[in-house]
Design an enzyme around this catalytic site. Sequence first.
Site, PDB file in Angstrom:
ATOM      1  CG  ASN A  43       8.366  -2.969  -5.394  1.00 43.26           C
ATOM      2  OD1 ASN A  43       8.230  -2.113  -6.248  1.00 43.26           O
ATOM      3  ND2 ASN A  43       9.478  -3.629  -5.230  1.00 43.26           N
ATOM      4  CB  VAL A  51       2.839  -2.703   0.539  1.00 45.00           C
ATOM      5  CG1 VAL A  51       3.713  -1.616  -0.037  1.00 45.00           C
ATOM      6  CG2 VAL A  51       1.437  -2.636  -0.039  1.00 45.00           C
ATOM      7  CB  CYS A  52       8.093  -4.995  -0.594  1.00 45.17           C
ATOM      8  SG  CYS A  52       9.852  -4.849  -0.263  1.00 45.17           S
ATOM      9  CG  LEU A  53       6.823   1.942   0.424  1.00 43.55           C
ATOM     10  CD1 LEU A  53       7.407   2.173  -0.976  1.00 43.55           C
ATOM     11  CD2 LEU A  53       5.441   2.571   0.513  1.00 43.55           C
TER      12      LEU A  53
END
Length: 151
Positions: A43, A51-53
Amino acid sequence: MFYHEKLTGPYHGGVWRIRVELPDAYPYKSPSISFVNKIFHPNIDEMSGSVCLDVINETWSPMFDLVNVFEVFLPQLLLYPNPSSPLNGEAAALMMRDRAAYELRVKEYCEKYALPKHIQAAPEESSSDEELSEDGYNSSDEAVAGMQTDP
């Protein structure tokens, strides 16, 4: 420096420099979070460190603050990667195909890019987009996230 004492698993012992950019509408709009030194994670984009959150990108609330980001969101991201929503397809595929090989690669990246000596030796990043806002505060900041090795 930011340390998270409960970080376990393949990222244990790693230390990362985190770039935080606060938008003008913060805290009503989420901060932009990225890793400065390399990390192997499904991620997190390996090249940009983005960041993929979901909680940061989609469900941000003004009730959250940077303490939540560093004490809850980022540690949870490292402890529980989501390979079904990848920014790093290679890490996601390896994690789903061979968890042991994935964890070995994570540890290799930690040893190569995320030891405390790497953070201390890294030159300070300078950016032309880091301008002071009208009230005199910098609109971006960096912190170091990782695991404390000594109590």
